[in-house]
Scaffold this active site. Structure first.
Site, mmCIF file in Angstrom:
data_model
loop_
_atom_site.group_PDB
_atom_site.id
_atom_site.type_symbol
_atom_site.label_atom_id
_atom_site.label_comp_id
_atom_site.label_asym_id
_atom_site.label_seq_id
_atom_site.Cartn_x
_atom_site.Cartn_y
_atom_site.Cartn_z
ATOM 1 C CG ASP A 41 -2.578 -5.136 -4.641
ATOM 2 O OD1 ASP A 41 -2.622 -4.982 -3.407
ATOM 3 O OD2 ASP A 41 -3.436 -4.695 -5.428
ATOM 4 C CD GLN B 130 -8.670 -0.472 -4.771
ATOM 5 O OE1 GLN B 130 -7.641 -0.083 -4.226
ATOM 6 N NE2 GLN B 130 -9.409 -1.436 -4.268
ATOM 7 C CE LYS C 93 -5.692 -0.202 -0.956
ATOM 8 N NZ LYS C 93 -6.111 -0.874 -2.183
#
Ligand code: NDP
Length: 286
Positions: free
Chosen positions: A120, A97, A53
């Site tokens: 997200d 995460q 990422k």
């Protein structure tokens, strides 16, 4: 006839080029999108994802910052950090995460992220907007899957779409997106009886289960488009999907490989979401 490959690497490259030019335009307006990723503990797979990422963000000109916290971090400390980032005007997108250590509630953390910084797209507010058909930040993997289907020019209207797996991060949102595009959608899960009955009827089959190669060619309709979301490490060390690629590709018309299919699209769509949130944050119309 062997299926054509839906090449996630090259499609994601194209998406990243588009994002790079969007970021360039934003930079000219004085806006530099910033994504902050929080990583708790040292799960090896998460370390790899986070590094990918960071690398992809820097390729397109997005500032990415990773805050690494020890496994022993208390839930209250993590929530405090998320709240500080919510209030930080420099930060456009926040991503925590997953998976988190067991002593931390994933739901509490996701609900603490401000919906307008939810990179997200997992916040219930954004999932609710998705359900209501209101423009919102869309979870990355489902959005990447839709982009792949569009790239091969497949028309979803009136087609049978079957999604195997009903997680909040993949199965449910991708089913919703397929429905919004007028497919007739069936969702299967671990209690589905006679799974093959449904998968055999799918013009588009999305498999997000997390079990190596549970779907093979005999489960698939002739000419179907097969999207394999699963990432599994087989006992012999090989990385495989939820679909048995060799047999499936003899039946399908299009198929995603693992690796190099859905995975790279997920990262690209995270960058897409960060730019979307930066525009929202700075009141810039698309
Ligand atoms: P979850 O474990 O959250 O969900 C798995 C789903 O599969 C559940 O709905 C479960 O049903 C269903 N399921 C389990 N066994 C069966 C079975 N035998 N038959 C039918 N359905 C079954 O997984 P995720 O959605 O988070 O991830 C799925 C896979 O995708 C994993 O391999 C993951 O690593 C991968 N993944 C890949 C990404 C990428 O970028 N490529 C991104 C995200 C995930 P039930 O609800 O009844 O338990």
């Amino acid at each position: 006839m062997a299926a054509k490959i839906i090449d996630g690497k090259s499609i994601s490259k194209k998406v990243k080029e588009e994002i790079k030019s969007e970021v360039q335009k934003l930079r000219e307006k004085g806006v530099v999108p910033k994504l902050t990723v929080i990583l708790v503990g040292d799960d090896p797979a998460s370390q790899v994802y986070v590094r990918n990422k960071e690398k992809s963000a820097s390729q397109v000109g997005i500032i990415s910052e990773t805050i690494r916290l020890p496994e022993s971090t208390k839930e209250s400390e993590l929530l405090e950090l998320v709240k500080r980032l919510n209030d930080d005007p420099e930060v456009d997108g926040i991503l925590v995460q997953l998976p988190l250590p067991e002593h931390i509630s994933k739901d509490s953390v996701i609900e603490t992220i401000s919906p307008d910084k939810d990179a997200d797209g997992f916040h219930p507010y954004n999932l609710g907007r998705l359900l209501a058909g209101i423009p919102s930040v869309i979870p990355c993997t489902p959005n990447g899957i839709m982009r792949m289907i569009d790239e091969i020019g497949f028309e979803l209207k009136g087609k049978n779409a079957v999604v195997v797996g009903r997680s909040v991060i993949v199965g449910k949102p991708v089913a919703q997106l397929l429905l919004a595009r007028h497919a007739t959608v069936t969702i299967c899960h671990s209690r589905t009886k006679n799974l093959e009955f449904y998968t055999k009827n799918a013009d588009v089959l999305v498999v997000a289960v997390g079990k190596p190669e549970i779907i093979s060619g005999s489960h698939i309709k002739d000419g179907a488009v097969v999207i394999d979301v699963g990432i599994n490490r087989r006992d012999d060390g090989k990385l495989v999907g939820d679909v048995h690629f060799e047999s499936a590709k003899e039946v399908a018309s299009w198929i995603t490989p693992v690796p190099g299919g859905v995975g790279p699209m997920t990262v690209a769509m995270l960058l897409y979401n960060t730019v979307y949130l930066a525009k929202l944050h700075h009141g810039i119309d698309s």
